[in-house]
Design a protein around this motif. Structure first.
Motif, mmCIF file in Angstrom:
data_model
loop_
_atom_site.group_PDB
_atom_site.id
_atom_site.type_symbol
_atom_site.label_atom_id
_atom_site.label_comp_id
_atom_site.label_asym_id
_atom_site.label_seq_id
_atom_site.Cartn_x
_atom_site.Cartn_y
_atom_site.Cartn_z
ATOM 1 N N ALA A 193 0.827 -1.211 0.000
ATOM 2 C CA ALA A 193 0.000 0.000 0.000
ATOM 3 C C ALA A 193 0.859 1.258 0.000
ATOM 4 O O ALA A 193 0.502 2.267 -0.616
ATOM 5 C CB ALA A 193 -0.940 -0.016 1.203
ATOM 6 N N GLU A 194 1.999 1.177 0.664
ATOM 7 C CA GLU A 194 2.897 2.335 0.678
ATOM 8 C C GLU A 194 3.442 2.640 -0.710
ATOM 9 O O GLU A 194 3.898 3.750 -0.983
ATOM 10 C CB GLU A 194 4.054 2.084 1.661
ATOM 11 N N ARG A 195 3.398 1.642 -1.586
ATOM 12 C CA ARG A 195 3.824 1.868 -2.967
ATOM 13 C C ARG A 195 2.636 2.236 -3.857
ATOM 14 O O ARG A 195 2.735 2.198 -5.081
ATOM 15 C CB ARG A 195 4.495 0.611 -3.521
ATOM 16 N N GLY A 196 1.520 2.515 -3.254
ATOM 17 C CA GLY A 196 0.358 2.969 -4.024
ATOM 18 C C GLY A 196 -0.544 1.855 -4.510
ATOM 19 O O GLY A 196 -1.516 2.092 -5.225
ATOM 20 N N ILE A 197 -0.222 0.626 -4.117
ATOM 21 C CA ILE A 197 -1.054 -0.500 -4.562
ATOM 22 C C ILE A 197 -2.329 -0.523 -3.724
ATOM 23 O O ILE A 197 -2.266 -0.583 -2.493
ATOM 24 C CB ILE A 197 -0.269 -1.822 -4.450
ATOM 25 N N ASP A 198 -3.482 -0.451 -4.401
ATOM 26 C CA ASP A 198 -4.737 -0.276 -3.673
ATOM 27 C C ASP A 198 -5.683 -1.462 -3.813
ATOM 28 O O ASP A 198 -6.853 -1.366 -3.468
ATOM 29 C CB ASP A 198 -5.427 1.017 -4.117
ATOM 30 N N SER A 199 -5.168 -2.583 -4.333
ATOM 31 C CA SER A 199 -5.996 -3.784 -4.436
ATOM 32 C C SER A 199 -5.180 -4.984 -3.987
ATOM 33 O O SER A 199 -3.966 -5.019 -4.198
ATOM 34 C CB SER A 199 -6.460 -3.999 -5.879
ATOM 35 N N ARG A 244 -8.077 -5.197 3.835
ATOM 36 C CA ARG A 244 -8.762 -3.958 3.428
ATOM 37 C C ARG A 244 -8.240 -2.768 4.225
ATOM 38 O O ARG A 244 -7.995 -1.696 3.671
ATOM 39 C CB ARG A 244 -10.277 -4.107 3.613
ATOM 40 N N GLU A 245 -8.045 -2.990 5.497
ATOM 41 C CA GLU A 245 -7.548 -1.899 6.332
ATOM 42 C C GLU A 245 -6.126 -1.504 5.925
ATOM 43 O O GLU A 245 -5.794 -0.317 5.832
ATOM 44 C CB GLU A 245 -7.587 -2.321 7.800
ATOM 45 N N ALA A 246 -5.304 -2.509 5.653
ATOM 46 C CA ALA A 246 -3.909 -2.217 5.268
ATOM 47 C C ALA A 246 -3.864 -1.428 3.958
ATOM 48 O O ALA A 246 -3.059 -0.512 3.797
ATOM 49 C CB ALA A 246 -3.134 -3.521 5.136
ATOM 50 N N LEU A 247 -4.759 -1.787 3.037
ATOM 51 C CA LEU A 247 -4.756 -1.118 1.730
ATOM 52 C C LEU A 247 -5.415 0.252 1.772
ATOM 53 O O LEU A 247 -5.298 1.031 0.827
ATOM 54 C CB LEU A 247 -5.473 -2.000 0.691
ATOM 55 N N SER A 248 -6.093 0.535 2.841
ATOM 56 C CA SER A 248 -6.860 1.784 2.901
ATOM 57 C C SER A 248 -5.964 3.029 2.922
ATOM 58 O O SER A 248 -6.440 4.130 2.688
ATOM 59 C CB SER A 248 -7.805 1.789 4.106
ATOM 60 N N SER A 307 -6.070 3.807 -0.799
ATOM 61 C CA SER A 307 -7.365 4.117 -1.409
ATOM 62 C C SER A 307 -8.456 4.097 -0.352
ATOM 63 O O SER A 307 -8.394 3.307 0.602
ATOM 64 C CB SER A 307 -7.696 3.072 -2.488
ATOM 65 N N LYS A 308 -9.441 4.967 -0.531
ATOM 66 C CA LYS A 308 -10.568 4.952 0.402
ATOM 67 C C LYS A 308 -11.421 3.705 0.183
ATOM 68 O O LYS A 308 -12.169 3.288 1.061
ATOM 69 C CB LYS A 308 -11.437 6.195 0.176
#
Ligand SMILES: [Mg+2]
Length: 244
Positions: free
Chosen positions: A2-8, A28-32, A35-36
Protein backbone atom coordinates in the motif's frame (compact mmCIF):
# COMPACT_ATOMS: atom_id res chain seq x y z
CA UNK A 1 2.38 -2.78 -0.98
CA UNK A 2 0.00 0.00 0.00
CA UNK A 3 2.90 2.34 0.68
CA UNK A 4 3.82 1.87 -2.97
CA UNK A 5 0.36 2.97 -4.02
CA UNK A 6 -1.05 -0.50 -4.56
CA UNK A 7 -4.74 -0.28 -3.67
CA UNK A 8 -6.00 -3.78 -4.44
CA UNK A 9 -5.15 -7.13 -2.91
CA UNK A 10 -5.87 -10.79 -3.44
CA UNK A 11 -6.13 -13.31 -0.65
CA UNK A 12 -6.04 -17.09 -0.64
CA UNK A 13 -9.24 -18.33 1.02
CA UNK A 14 -11.51 -21.30 1.35
CA UNK A 15 -10.73 -23.34 4.45
CA UNK A 16 -12.32 -21.32 7.23
CA UNK A 17 -14.95 -18.66 6.58
CA UNK A 18 -14.56 -16.94 9.93
CA UNK A 19 -10.80 -16.65 9.52
CA UNK A 20 -11.17 -15.52 5.90
CA UNK A 21 -13.53 -12.70 6.88
CA UNK A 22 -11.07 -11.54 9.51
CA UNK A 23 -8.14 -11.72 7.08
CA UNK A 24 -10.04 -9.83 4.39
CA UNK A 25 -10.76 -7.11 6.93
CA UNK A 26 -7.07 -6.86 7.79
CA UNK A 27 -6.13 -6.60 4.12
CA UNK A 28 -8.76 -3.96 3.43
CA UNK A 29 -7.55 -1.90 6.33
CA UNK A 30 -3.91 -2.22 5.27
CA UNK A 31 -4.76 -1.12 1.73
CA UNK A 32 -6.86 1.78 2.90
CA UNK A 33 -3.80 4.02 3.09
CA UNK A 34 -3.64 3.80 -0.72
CA UNK A 35 -7.37 4.12 -1.41
CA UNK A 36 -10.57 4.95 0.40
CA UNK A 37 -12.13 1.97 -1.33
CA UNK A 38 -9.51 -0.76 -1.77
CA UNK A 39 -10.12 -3.50 -4.35
CA UNK A 40 -10.44 -6.99 -2.90
CA UNK A 41 -10.07 -10.31 -4.63
CA UNK A 42 -10.13 -13.89 -3.35
CA UNK A 43 -8.60 -17.11 -4.64
CA UNK A 44 -9.66 -20.51 -3.29
CA UNK A 45 -7.46 -22.30 -5.86
CA UNK A 46 -10.21 -24.67 -7.01
CA UNK A 47 -10.99 -25.81 -3.51
CA UNK A 48 -14.78 -25.71 -3.81
CA UNK A 49 -17.48 -27.36 -5.84
CA UNK A 50 -19.55 -24.79 -7.76
CA UNK A 51 -22.38 -24.91 -5.22
CA UNK A 52 -20.00 -24.63 -2.29
CA UNK A 53 -18.40 -21.68 -4.03
CA UNK A 54 -21.72 -19.87 -4.35
CA UNK A 55 -22.56 -20.42 -0.70
CA UNK A 56 -19.13 -19.35 0.55
CA UNK A 57 -18.80 -16.29 -1.70
CA UNK A 58 -22.29 -15.08 -0.83
CA UNK A 59 -21.32 -15.18 2.84
CA UNK A 60 -18.23 -13.09 2.11
CA UNK A 61 -20.23 -10.68 -0.03
CA UNK A 62 -22.43 -9.85 2.93
CA UNK A 63 -19.43 -7.97 4.32
CA UNK A 64 -17.14 -7.29 1.38
CA UNK A 65 -17.40 -6.17 -2.20
CA UNK A 66 -15.14 -8.35 -4.32
CA UNK A 67 -13.65 -7.53 -7.70
CA UNK A 68 -13.16 -11.16 -8.61
CA UNK A 69 -13.03 -14.67 -7.27
CA UNK A 70 -10.35 -16.77 -8.89
CA UNK A 71 -10.82 -20.43 -9.79
CA UNK A 72 -13.90 -20.87 -7.57
CA UNK A 73 -14.44 -24.20 -9.35
CA UNK A 74 -12.22 -26.36 -11.50
CA UNK A 75 -10.17 -24.34 -13.96
CA UNK A 76 -11.87 -25.81 -17.03
CA UNK A 77 -15.39 -26.43 -15.66
CA UNK A 78 -17.36 -24.03 -17.81
CA UNK A 79 -20.73 -25.17 -16.44
CA UNK A 80 -19.57 -24.75 -12.85
CA UNK A 81 -17.80 -21.44 -13.40
CA UNK A 82 -20.80 -20.04 -15.25
CA UNK A 83 -23.07 -21.11 -12.40
CA UNK A 84 -20.84 -19.27 -9.92
CA UNK A 85 -20.63 -16.22 -12.15
CA UNK A 86 -24.40 -16.01 -12.38
CA UNK A 87 -24.98 -16.52 -8.66
CA UNK A 88 -22.55 -14.07 -7.04
CA UNK A 89 -21.80 -10.38 -7.47
CA UNK A 90 -18.06 -10.81 -7.98
CA UNK A 91 -16.55 -11.51 -11.37
CA UNK A 92 -15.24 -15.02 -11.94
CA UNK A 93 -11.63 -15.37 -13.07
CA UNK A 94 -9.72 -18.40 -14.28
CA UNK A 95 -6.90 -19.25 -16.65
CA UNK A 96 -3.58 -19.28 -14.83
CA UNK A 97 -3.56 -23.07 -14.95
CA UNK A 98 -4.65 -23.47 -18.55
CA UNK A 99 -2.01 -23.88 -21.18
CA UNK A 100 -3.14 -22.95 -24.66
CA UNK A 101 -5.72 -21.19 -26.76
CA UNK A 102 -7.96 -24.22 -27.25
CA UNK A 103 -8.46 -24.64 -23.49
CA UNK A 104 -9.90 -21.14 -23.25
CA UNK A 105 -12.37 -21.46 -26.08
CA UNK A 106 -15.04 -23.45 -24.13
CA UNK A 107 -14.90 -20.91 -21.29
CA UNK A 108 -15.48 -17.95 -23.56
CA UNK A 109 -17.99 -19.69 -25.82
CA UNK A 110 -20.07 -20.63 -22.77
CA UNK A 111 -19.94 -17.28 -20.97
CA UNK A 112 -18.21 -18.99 -18.06
CA UNK A 113 -15.55 -16.43 -17.25
CA UNK A 114 -15.61 -12.68 -16.61
CA UNK A 115 -11.86 -12.09 -16.35
CA UNK A 116 -9.05 -14.23 -17.75
CA UNK A 117 -5.78 -14.65 -15.87
CA UNK A 118 -3.03 -14.72 -18.48
CA UNK A 119 0.71 -15.33 -18.31
CA UNK A 120 3.52 -17.07 -20.16
CA UNK A 121 2.19 -20.47 -19.10
CA UNK A 122 -0.07 -20.26 -22.15
CA UNK A 123 2.64 -21.51 -24.52
CA UNK A 124 4.92 -18.53 -23.88
CA UNK A 125 4.53 -14.90 -24.78
CA UNK A 126 2.96 -15.78 -28.14
CA UNK A 127 0.29 -17.98 -26.54
CA UNK A 128 -0.37 -15.38 -23.87
CA UNK A 129 -1.04 -12.76 -26.53
CA UNK A 130 -3.29 -15.14 -28.46
CA UNK A 131 -5.41 -15.84 -25.38
CA UNK A 132 -5.64 -12.15 -24.50
CA UNK A 133 -6.70 -11.24 -28.02
CA UNK A 134 -9.33 -13.97 -28.15
CA UNK A 135 -10.67 -12.69 -24.83
CA UNK A 136 -10.64 -9.16 -26.23
CA UNK A 137 -12.78 -10.31 -29.14
CA UNK A 138 -15.32 -11.57 -26.58
CA UNK A 139 -15.18 -8.34 -24.58
CA UNK A 140 -13.45 -10.07 -21.65
CA UNK A 141 -10.60 -8.29 -19.84
CA UNK A 142 -7.38 -10.03 -18.87
CA UNK A 143 -5.03 -9.68 -15.93
CA UNK A 144 -1.38 -10.74 -15.88
CA UNK A 145 -0.45 -13.35 -13.32
CA UNK A 146 2.40 -14.90 -11.45
CA UNK A 147 5.00 -12.27 -12.04
CA UNK A 148 6.41 -9.89 -9.51
CA UNK A 149 6.15 -6.88 -11.77
CA UNK A 150 9.03 -8.24 -13.73
CA UNK A 151 9.31 -10.23 -16.91
CA UNK A 152 5.65 -10.03 -17.88
CA UNK A 153 5.07 -6.33 -17.36
CA UNK A 154 6.22 -5.53 -20.89
CA UNK A 155 3.81 -8.07 -22.34
CA UNK A 156 0.97 -6.75 -20.19
CA UNK A 157 1.61 -3.25 -21.48
CA UNK A 158 1.07 -4.49 -25.04
CA UNK A 159 -2.33 -6.14 -24.43
CA UNK A 160 -5.34 -4.02 -25.40
CA UNK A 161 -7.63 -5.50 -22.72
CA UNK A 162 -5.21 -5.70 -19.82
CA UNK A 163 -6.63 -4.41 -16.53
CA UNK A 164 -4.22 -4.95 -13.69
CA UNK A 165 -1.20 -7.03 -12.88
CA UNK A 166 -0.43 -9.38 -10.06
CA UNK A 167 2.56 -8.00 -8.19
CA UNK A 168 4.21 -10.19 -5.62
CA UNK A 169 6.39 -8.58 -3.01
CA UNK A 170 7.82 -5.70 -5.06
CA UNK A 171 11.31 -4.69 -4.10
CA UNK A 172 12.40 -8.18 -3.11
CA UNK A 173 15.09 -9.38 -5.46
CA UNK A 174 16.94 -12.63 -5.14
CA UNK A 175 19.21 -13.43 -8.04
CA UNK A 176 17.42 -11.44 -10.74
CA UNK A 177 17.13 -7.72 -11.17
CA UNK A 178 14.42 -6.18 -13.28
CA UNK A 179 14.49 -2.84 -14.98
CA UNK A 180 11.11 -1.71 -13.71
CA UNK A 181 9.60 -0.65 -10.44
CA UNK A 182 6.27 0.07 -8.77
CA UNK A 183 5.44 3.72 -8.22
CA UNK A 184 2.11 5.21 -7.19
CA UNK A 185 0.45 1.86 -7.88
CA UNK A 186 1.78 1.60 -11.41
CA UNK A 187 4.64 -0.38 -12.91
CA UNK A 188 7.21 1.89 -14.52
CA UNK A 189 9.01 0.02 -17.31
CA UNK A 190 12.70 0.67 -17.96
CA UNK A 191 14.48 1.04 -21.27
CA UNK A 192 16.79 -2.00 -21.05
CA UNK A 193 16.70 -4.40 -24.01
CA UNK A 194 14.35 -7.37 -23.96
CA UNK A 195 12.50 -7.75 -20.69
CA UNK A 196 15.21 -5.89 -18.79
CA UNK A 197 16.26 -8.90 -16.72
CA UNK A 198 19.77 -9.36 -15.33
CA UNK A 199 21.02 -12.46 -13.55
CA UNK A 200 23.34 -12.04 -10.59
CA UNK A 201 25.42 -15.20 -10.87
CA UNK A 202 26.89 -14.87 -7.39
CA UNK A 203 23.49 -14.59 -5.73
CA UNK A 204 22.24 -17.49 -7.84
CA UNK A 205 25.17 -19.62 -6.72
CA UNK A 206 24.52 -18.72 -3.08
CA UNK A 207 20.85 -19.71 -3.49
CA UNK A 208 21.86 -23.01 -5.05
CA UNK A 209 24.13 -23.69 -2.06
CA UNK A 210 21.43 -22.67 0.37
CA UNK A 211 18.02 -23.22 -1.28
CA UNK A 212 14.82 -21.87 0.28
CA UNK A 213 13.21 -24.16 2.82
CA UNK A 214 9.93 -24.16 4.70
CA UNK A 215 6.84 -24.23 2.54
CA UNK A 216 8.68 -25.68 -0.41
CA UNK A 217 10.57 -24.29 -3.33
CA UNK A 218 7.43 -22.79 -4.83
CA UNK A 219 6.18 -20.09 -2.44
CA UNK A 220 2.50 -20.42 -3.37
CA UNK A 221 1.68 -24.11 -3.14
CA UNK A 222 -1.72 -25.51 -3.99
CA UNK A 223 -2.98 -27.50 -1.04
CA UNK A 224 -3.46 -31.21 -1.06
CA UNK A 225 -7.04 -31.87 -2.12
CA UNK A 226 -7.50 -28.71 -4.16
CA UNK A 227 -9.89 -29.43 -6.99
CA UNK A 228 -11.14 -32.61 -5.40
CA UNK A 229 -13.99 -30.95 -3.59
CA UNK A 230 -14.09 -30.69 0.15
CA UNK A 231 -11.04 -32.40 1.54
CA UNK A 232 -11.21 -31.28 5.17
CA UNK A 233 -8.41 -29.01 6.37
CA UNK A 234 -5.70 -30.70 8.38
CA UNK A 235 -4.96 -29.42 11.93
CA UNK A 236 -1.75 -27.91 10.56
CA UNK A 237 -3.70 -25.83 8.04
CA UNK A 238 -6.10 -24.37 10.63
CA UNK A 239 -4.06 -24.35 13.85
CA UNK A 240 -6.35 -21.71 15.36
CA UNK A 241 -9.14 -24.29 15.44
CA UNK A 242 -7.31 -26.65 17.75
CA UNK A 243 -8.93 -26.74 21.13
CA UNK A 244 -12.23 -25.32 19.86
MG1 LIG B 1 -4.60 -18.03 -8.57
Amino acid sequence: MAERGIDSGKLKVGLDLKADLRRLGIMREALSIASKRPGLMIDPNEYWSPKQAVRYIRQIEKEFDLIWVEEPARRWDYDGLRLVSQQVRAAVATGENLHNLSQFYPLLANDAVDIINVWTGHSGVTGCRQVAHMAHAHGVPVTMMNAQANYMAHVAAALPNHTMMEVVDPGREHCLTFDNHVEDGYIILGESPGFGIEVDEKKLEALQQNPPTGRGKFPFPRREGAGRYIVPPTPGEVPWRQGE
